[in-house]
Each structure stands twice: as structure tokens, then as C-alpha cells.
Design a protein around this motif. Structure first.
Motif, mmCIF file in Angstrom:
data_model
loop_
_atom_site.group_PDB
_atom_site.id
_atom_site.type_symbol
_atom_site.label_atom_id
_atom_site.label_comp_id
_atom_site.label_asym_id
_atom_site.label_seq_id
_atom_site.Cartn_x
_atom_site.Cartn_y
_atom_site.Cartn_z
ATOM 1 N N THR A 745 37.990 44.922 50.038
ATOM 2 C CA THR A 745 36.714 45.169 48.944
ATOM 3 C C THR A 745 36.933 46.585 48.616
ATOM 4 O O THR A 745 36.676 47.034 47.441
ATOM 5 N N LEU A 746 37.011 47.461 49.387
ATOM 6 C CA LEU A 746 36.790 48.663 49.243
ATOM 7 C C LEU A 746 38.046 49.222 48.316
ATOM 8 O O LEU A 746 37.987 50.124 47.352
ATOM 9 N N HIS A 748 39.491 47.325 46.176
ATOM 10 C CA HIS A 748 39.421 46.815 44.753
ATOM 11 C C HIS A 748 38.438 47.730 44.304
ATOM 12 O O HIS A 748 38.523 48.115 42.997
ATOM 13 N N LEU A 749 37.512 48.098 44.975
ATOM 14 C CA LEU A 749 36.427 48.930 44.110
ATOM 15 C C LEU A 749 37.016 50.271 43.770
ATOM 16 O O LEU A 749 36.782 50.795 42.871
ATOM 17 N N ALA A 750 37.773 50.667 45.013
ATOM 18 C CA ALA A 750 38.302 51.921 44.651
ATOM 19 C C ALA A 750 39.462 51.783 43.333
ATOM 20 O O ALA A 750 39.482 52.737 42.690
ATOM 21 N N ALA A 752 39.037 49.646 41.137
ATOM 22 C CA ALA A 752 38.580 49.493 39.963
ATOM 23 C C ALA A 752 37.700 50.809 39.291
ATOM 24 O O ALA A 752 38.011 51.122 38.221
ATOM 25 N N ALA A 753 37.346 51.691 40.089
ATOM 26 C CA ALA A 753 36.874 52.909 39.799
ATOM 27 C C ALA A 753 37.918 53.856 39.160
ATOM 28 O O ALA A 753 37.777 54.339 38.129
ATOM 29 N N ARG A 756 38.767 52.518 35.855
ATOM 30 C CA ARG A 756 37.495 52.844 35.085
ATOM 31 C C ARG A 756 37.693 54.212 34.522
ATOM 32 O O ARG A 756 37.703 54.593 33.481
#
Length: 854
Positions: A745-746, A748-750, A752-753, A756
Motif C-alpha cells: 500500500t505504501l 503504491h501510494l508512493a 502514485a504520488a 502524480r
DNA sequence: GAGTTTGAAACT
DNA sequence: CAGTTTCAAACTC
């Protein structure tokens, strides 16, 4: 041969060609090569004073009668290159006009001319006023008073012999010279001539020299040649040829030169390529300056060559001056380009006492200046006050560099210091040959300063390796005298080799004792200084300054661009690796640091710091990322708490307090490094290394010990390095493993960020470009006037109006029942009118705009 | 920006 | 080697 060498050859060949052309022209025109006026204007320093005096004396005596006979008889000769040259033993002696049997063994004046196999490169020698231009034909043996071989002329009694691809013209002074030359016209017989000799040698197409030898007549008749006692102690050799190396003129001539003579030889060499010969041609003019054994006859003969020699030497000197000017201009341009980055270094050198060097007053000895105008290497030799005898050190400099040495010597030693410069230059192609290091004994460390690159960049001649540019970081106040000074007293250090491996290049840098280093360092040194840089990248690994045994293996892992800095305070510390980007600090420090010039130039203004390659991963990513400044307050940035210190970097633009991680506190810093290494020899090694087989390529060398963060925060070194925890980690509650959902999750978030951010950046860039493109399209600017281009006035309204006009014209044509061709013509005319109207309107608007702007 | 948390480094 | 302390970065508010 390097490009620079070829360039110099071309440069020199140009002038040499002009020189030869001038000589030919003068010869063919029947003019004196050198007019008395011009000859008088020649500077005396061009030629050796002693030699000139000898020649003058000989002319004054006028005892030689051969000069009179030279004009009387001219023996046409023609060089048969195909037959005579091939016959090694054929000695051809032509009968002279009056001297019946000239002999090369006679001690009288002789002119020995060795002609190479081809006549394409024949020199023009005008000994007297003989103007015969007849082509010579070489028989087996020719003797005469005037010889012209192609462009070569000789006047006076002589003997001509051809042996070993050479045609030897033995000028016979007296009638005693006779059969001997006939019987043996080999080189040895020519050598038999004793006394002073004037050798004008040109190497022809085959490479064989053309020797014009003017021996002194004081030598007893029939004296054997190999007697070295009567040899002239000094020679002045002017060599013009394509090949820089000084080849032996003739076998006999070479044999005459002893080692002492070789040392006393002054040679000026000019590379040349004959336009008529594919092979390089060398003209060697050797003039003896021995005043002891000068005979009147030979002096007279030699005096005939004085104008020629003066002329030739004058032009050669001019060529040298031109080349020097070229060199200085080039250097000046380079220095101007680099002066903004690096300060120039002042090197003051003193002439050694009792030196036997050339009498150049400038305390600088230009060694083979004709070789490469691109680079000039200045070797500064700061000699200590040691009483050690000066040692002549030969520098095997890379020829490809095409550098030159301005050997400057500072020696307080009473022993003479010899610069084997010109001689070596003449004998070898290498433009940089040898440098005399006064007072240096046992030092294998040579420092060369290529001024063409950067003023403070020096080269270290590493045995067995190529040049390695290093740089002397001098003190801010350049001392006019090269005196090793400094607070350091530990001048003696044990030499220890260091291995620096950068990629495929592996270099061994011997650490010489500080005393020797001081001698080569033109700046005050506090201690031994060694710097090696083999790449342009920056370094980040700090190596301890102490001679710890475990330090040296680390040198093999030194990143490119590593700079070795000395310990300022001395003590037991030796060298430390300092970041290359701190050149500015080094420059202002009293230490001498050697570094790659390119690395210096590249890093001089860059504040970003590179990091070590992590497990083979390219450092480009990390290099581009600026290191975060530290905020240390209590550790003085001398502990591994400080990232800068841990990364082997100096603090730069940090927010730390009481920072000691700089050159000002190098002693403390080195001590701290030592302490860290004592505690952990691998303290400065990268923590992220290769894992075991089958495991991830990258893993933490020690593993983390996280307890609360779950190894999913940057507290964890593994997570910070974007690697997963391994079996060696002692973490508690680790979630930094492959299948960890939290980690995914982390991540992916990272990701994604990150995506982005990248998208936003790309969007901004695209939008910006679009806006600017749109602006450029809508309001294109006329470069000259700043107004709008005419087509920008074709707005929608204009288009509509134009179309209406065209339609109206078409309607009119239709109404008038005009033929189609006529209608089209009318429409086109109308269109032209519309375009003209638009253009006129644009012009009007431009004028109006300009008037408004005014 | 201040305070807190965290873990490596340093120390005992 | 383990426990403790120190330290600075990372993190939170």
C-alpha cells in the motif's frame, strides 16, 4: 604522433619550406645567401660566440687558398641514386682541379657531404661565391673544388665518395690529402678528419643525413679518426627535419661524439617535411665551438659558411620565436578561459648556481619549443637546501600529449644541474623528455604543470601509467620563492603505494616522502600531498589520513574523482580523501591537493554532492540529487550521526553548528575518521551492498533494528534505501517485506504520488510550451522591427472581406458573360489586389506601431 | 517551526 | 555483547 605534434610539424614545416625555398631561390639567382648587411644584423646570440670568433679569425688569416680555387673549377656531378646508393663500398673520388689527389685522411679542411639516396631533399650549401647550378653526376669518386648536387653546391677542393647510401664530399685542403680517401671513402675515413668540424647535415628521403663537415686542420695528417681527444667539446646542432629525433648524422660523425660532447650539445630542432619527399627530411647543421684546435685553413672554410649559417640560424630562430609566440598566444587564450575558475599560479624559479645550462637569461629553458605549441609544461623544481647532489630525472612523458617543458630550476645546490632537454628532445620524438630536479634525490615523483589546461593542474608521472592530471591547490598568497614551508614538521613519511582503481584504469600512486614532494610542489606545503583523480565524477568516500593498513584496501573502492588531501597538522596523519567539490576550500587552504583538472572544473561551482555508487547502481541519480544539508549541533559533524561526515563529504551549505567537518579542522576531522575506522573499519563503506546469491541485489549490510516503525518509515534504513528488510535485520514487527500489504500500500501510494508529481510536472511543461507556442503563433514578432508579421493581419474579417471581393468579382464576370479563363484571371487579379491591400495595411500598422513606440 | 518519535551511533 | 546514552533525521502538529 599526436595531433598536436602533427600540428606543430605542419606549423614548422611551413616555415621550413619557406626557408628552403628562400635558400633555393637565392642560390639559383646567383646571389649571396646572406648579404653582408643582413649578416651584420644577425644577432650574435644566434650563433655561438666562440664559433663565430673562430670563423672570423680564420677568415682574417686567410691562409686557406682553397677559397680561391673554388671558383675556378666546377665539377658537375649528378647523383645517381639508383646505382651509387646501392653500392655500399663504392668510393668515388673525383679529381679536383688543382689538388691532384685529395685524401680524406688528411688533416686539412674537409667538407664531408653525405647525400641520401634521393636528391629530392638536397640542401643547398653555398660555401663561397660559387654560383654554378649545374647538376652533378656522381661517379665513383669525385674530387673537385665546386660541387653542385642538385641544389647542393660546394666550392673548394673536395673529395666525393659514396658509401653506404651516402655521397661523401671530402673537401681536401692540401695536396697531402690524397689516396686515402680514394682507397677508403667510407665514413671512417671521413671521421679521420680531426679538429673542428662544421657539419651541415640533411637527411634525405631515405633518412640518411647529408653531412657537410668542416674539420679543423690542426689535426695531424693521417691521424686516425677514432681519437676522441681531439674531438670538439661542443657542438651546435640545428636540425630541420620531419622527424624530431636526432638521428646520427653519419656513422663516423656519431662515433666522434662522446658522451661529454653529447651533453654539451645544443640542439635546435625543427620538424619539417619536404614537399618533394614523402619521408621526413632533417637538416642538421653542426658547428663546432671548439676554439682550441682550430686551424687556419679549416677556419677559412668554416668562415665561408658563416653567412649561410647565420642566415639559417637566424631564420630558425625566427621560426622558433614565431612558434613561441604561437604557443604563448595559445596558452594565453587557454589561461584566459580558465582564469575565471582557477587562479593562476606564479612560479618563480631561480637559476641554479654553477649550472651548466644554456645561457638563457630567463631562467627558463624552453625545451623543444617547436614540438607542440598547444601545450607547454612547466616543471617547477623547488630545490630544498639539502646538500644532496642534484639528480637528473628523466620524465617519460606521454608523447601523445605533445607537451613541452619549460624546465625551471631552483637549486641552491652547488652541484650543477643539467637539463637534458634539447638533447633528449632531439633524440626522441617525445617532446617532453627530461627534467632536472635539483636537489632531489631518490624521488620518483615528477610533477608537470601543463599550462595549456589549467594553471594549477599538474600532471603526475606515475610509473607504469599514463599521465594523471593532478592539481596543485596553492595558497592564496603565491610565494615568489618556492620554499617549502609550513608548520608541519613531519616531513618524513614512509612511502606507501596506493592503488586507485577506477573502472578499467588502475593506477598505482607511490606516496613519496614529504621531502620529495616538497621539492616538486611549488607551493608551501605543510605536509606531503598526494592527490589522484582519475575521473570527473565526484567522490564521497573519506579515507582516513592515518596510515592504517585497513585504509589502503579502500582505495580500490575509491570512486572516480577522489581527491587525496594532506593532513594539515601533520602528526601521524598522512592523507585523507576529501571531496572533489571542495576545491574552493582546498584552494584557499595551505595544503596542496592534487585532483583531476576536469573534476575540478566541473565541480568548482557545483554545490551538489555525489554519493557512492550503491551496489553498482549508477550514481547519476544520486548525483543529480543534492545532498541534504545536515543540522548537527553537538556532534561537530565529526561523527557518523552527521550524514555529511558519514558520506565522506565536507559540510557545505549545511545548517550545522560548530562544524568541524571542513578543512579548517582537518586535524580533528582526520582524528575522527581514524576513530570511526578504529571502531568500525567499514564505517565509511556503503551500507547498501550486494546480497547473497538468490537474494535481492541490494540489501543493507548490517540490517536494521527497527522496533516501532515497522520498517515502513524512513527511520528504517532499509526502507529509506527502498529495499526490503533481509534476514540479517533485527527489526521487530517488520512490515518491509515482499508480501507485506502495508508495504504494498505504501509503495503504491508512493508510486502514485510520484506519478502524480511527474504528471503534474509534465502537464506544466506541456502547458507552458503550448502557451508559448500559441503566443508565438498569434503574435509572431518581426525580428527587426518588433511588429507583427504580415500574415498575422489576415484575420477572419480580412478573410471574409477578401472572399467577398473575390465572389463579387466572380459575379461580375458571370454577369458580363466573360469566358471562364477571363473570369479566372479577373478573380486572380482581385485576389492579388486583396493581398496587396493586406500587406499595405500591415506595413501601415507597423509604421504606426513604431511611431507609437517612439 | 516546535516538539516528538525513531533508530543508528556512541558509549559503558 | 548487551544495555544505555547521545544524536540527528524523520515525523507530527
Amino acid at each position: 604522433m599526436s595531433k598536436s605534434s602533427r600540428r606543430v610539424d605542419t606549423f614548422a614545416s611551413h616555415y621550413i619550406f619557406l626557408l628552403i625555398f628562400f635558400f633555393h631561390s637565392g642560390q639559383l639567382a646567383g646571389m649571396d645567401v646572406v648579404s653582408p648587411e643582413l649578416n651584420s644584423l644577425l644577432p650574435d646570440e644566434i650563433m655561438d660566440t666562440e664559433a663565430i670568433e673562430d670563423i672570423s679569425d680564420s677568415q682574417a688569416h686567410g691562409t686557406n687558398t682553397q677559397s680561391k680555387t673554388t671558383n675556378e673549377t666546377t665539377v658537375p656531378m649528378e647523383t645517381d641514386t639508383s646505382s651509387n646508393v646501392s653500392s655500399a663500398e663504392n668510393t668515388l673520388v673525383a679529381p679536383t682541379s688543382k689538388d691532384s689527389s685529395p685524401s680524406s685522411s688528411s688533416a686539412g679542411n674537409q667538407i664531408t657531404i653525405s647525400v641520401s639516396s634521393t636528391t629530392s631533399s638536397l640542401p643547398i650549401l653555398k660555401q663561397s661565391l660559387a654560383t654554378s647550378t649545374t647538376s652533378t653526376k656522381t661517379t665513383n669518386s669525385v674530387s673537385g673544388t665546386t660541387v653542385s648536387t642538385g641544389g647542393l653546391k660546394l666550392s673548394g677542393p673536395f673529395t666525393i665518395s659514396a658509401a653506404n647510401h651516402q655521397i661523401i664530399l671530402n673537401k681536401v685542403a692540401t695536396a697531402q690529402a690524397s689516396e686515402a680517401s680514394k682507397s677508403s671513402a667510407t665514413c671512417h675515413q671521413v671521421i679521420k678528419q680531426e679538429g673542428q668540424k662544421l657539419l651541415v647535415t640533411a637527411i634525405g628521403k631515405s633518412g640518411s643525413p647529408i653531412v657537410l663537415q668542416l674539420p679543423n686542420s690542426k689535426a695531424p695528417v693521417g691521424q686516425t679518426s677514432a681519437d676522441p681527444k681531439i674531438q670538439t667539446p661542443q657542438f651546435k646542432v640545428v636540425t630541420i627535419g620531419g622527424r624530431p629525433e636526432l638521428k646520427p648524422l653519419v656513422g663516423c660523425t656519431t662515433n666522434q661524439m662522446t658522451a661529454l660532447q653529447t651533453q654539451q650539445l645544443k640542439a635546435v630542432q625543427i620538424a619539417k617535411k619536404t614537399p618533394t619527399s614523402s619521408a621526413p627530411i632533417k637538416f642538421i647543421i653542426t658547428k663546432t665551438v671548439n676554439s682550441k684546435g682550430a686551424s687556419p685553413q679549416s677556419q677559412v672554410v668554416a668562415g665561408k659558411f658563416v653567412p649561410y649559417l647565420r642566415y639559417l640560424l637566424f631564420y630558425i630562430l625566427c621560426i622558433i620565436h614565431l612558434i613561441f609566440i604561437y604557443i604563448y598566444i595559445y596558452i594565453g587564450r587557454v589561461l584566459t578561459q580558465t582564469s575565471s575558475v582557477l587562479p593562476t599560479k606564479t612560479i618563480t624559479l631561480t637559476e641554479p648556481i654553477g649550472t651548466s645550462l644554456q645561457s638563457i637569461p630567463g631562467k627558463k629553458i624552453a625545451i623543444s619549443p617547436l614540438k607542440t605549441p598547444s601545450k607547454v609544461t612547466v616543471v617547477s623544481v623547488a630545490s630544498p637546501t639539502s646538500s644532496a647532489p642534484p639528480k637528473t630525472v628523466t620524465l617519460p612523458v606521454n608523447l601523445a600529449l605533445g607537451q613541452q617543458i619549460l624546465a625551471v630550476q631552483q637549486s641552491t645546490s652547488a652541484s650543477p644541474v643539467k637539463v637534458v632537454s634539447s638533447q633528449a628532445t632531439a633524440q626522441n620524438i617525445k617532446p617532453v623528455q627530461s627534467v632536472a630536479v635539483g636537489g632531489v634525490s631518490g624521488s620518483h615523483f615528477k610533477t608537470i604543470i601543463p599550462l595549456a589546461t589549467q594553471p594549477n593542474v599538474q600532471q603526475i608521472q606515475v610509473p607504469g601509467s599514463r599521465f594523471h592530471y593532478v592539481r596543485l591547490v596553492t595558497a592564496t598568497t603565491a610565494s615568489s620563492t618556492v620554499q617549502p614551508s609550513g608548520p608541519s614538521t613531519n616531513s618524513v613519511q614512509t612511502a606507501k603505494p596506493m592503488m586507485v582503481s577506477t573502472g578499467a584504469v588502475r593506477m598505482s600512486v607511490p606516496i613519496v616522502p614529504a621531502q620529495s614532494v616538497k621539492q616538486v610542489a611549488p607551493k608551501p606545503l605543510t605536509t606531503a600531498v598526494q592527490g589522484v583523480s582519475t575521473s570527473q565524477t565526484q567522490q564521497r568516500l573519506i579515507m582516513p589520513a592515518t596510515p592504517l593498513p585497513q585504509i589502503q584496501p579502500n582505495f580500490t573502492n575509491l570512486p572516480p574523482g577522489t581527491v587525496l588531501a594532506p593532513a594539515p597538522g601533520g602528526g601521524n596523519v598522512g592523507y585523507a580523501v576529501v571531496p572533489a567539490q571542495y576545491v574552493t576550500q582546498l584552494q584557499q587552504s595551505p595544503f596542496v591537493t592534487l585532483a583531476n583538472n576536469s573534476s575540478f572544473s566541473a565541480s568548482s561551482g557545483v554545490q551538489t554532492q555525489a554519493r557512492l555508487p550503491v551496489n553498482g547502481v549508477s550514481t547519476t541519480e544520486s548525483t543529480s540529487r543534492p545532498r541534504k544539508p545536515c543540522n548537527c549541533t553537538k556532534s561537530q559533524c565529526l561523527k557518523l550521526y552527521c550524514d555529511c561526515f558519514a558520506n565522506g563529504e565536507f559540510c557545505n551549505n549545511c545548517n550545522c553548528n560548530n562544524c568541524f567537518n571542513n578543512l579548517e579542522h582537518e586535524t580533528e576531522r582526520l582524528k575522527a575518521i581514524k576513530t570511526c575506522l578504529d571502531r568500525n573499519p567499514e564505517a565509511f563503506k556503503p551500507k547498501i551492498g550486494k546480497g547473497k546469491e538468490g537474494e535481492s541485489d541490494r540489501r543493507h549490510s548490517k540490517g536494521c533494528n527497527c522496533k516501532r516503525s515497522g520498517c515502513l518509515k524512513n527511520y528504517c534504513e532499509c526502507y529509506e534505501a527502498k529495499i526490503m528488510c533481509s534476514s540479517i535485520c533485527k527489526c521487530i514487527g517488520c512490515k518491509n517485506f515482499e508480501e507485506s500489504p502495508e508495504r504494498k500500500t505504501l509503495m503504491h501510494l508512493a508510486d502514485a504520488a510520484e506519478v502524480r508529481v511527474q504528471q503534474q510536472t509534465a502537464a506544466k511543461t506541456k502547458l507552458s510550451s503550448q502557451i508559448s507556442d500559441l503566443l508565438m503563433r498569434t503574435t509572431p514578432v518581426i525580428p527587426t522591427g518588433g511588429g507583427r508579421l504580415p500574415y498575422t493581419f489576415v484575420t477572419k474579417e480580412v478573410l471574409e472581406a477578401t472572399c467577398e471581393c473575390l465572389l463579387e468579382r466572380a459575379k461580375c464576370s458571370e454577369q458580363t458573360l466573360q469566358p471562364q479563363a477571363e473570369a479566372e484571371r479577373m478573380i486572380l487579379e482581385e485576389f492579388g489586389h486583396c493581398l496587396m491591400s493586406i500587406i499595405n495595411s500591415a506595413g501601415k500598422a507597423k509604421v504606426d506601431c513604431a511611431s507609437i513606440n517612439c
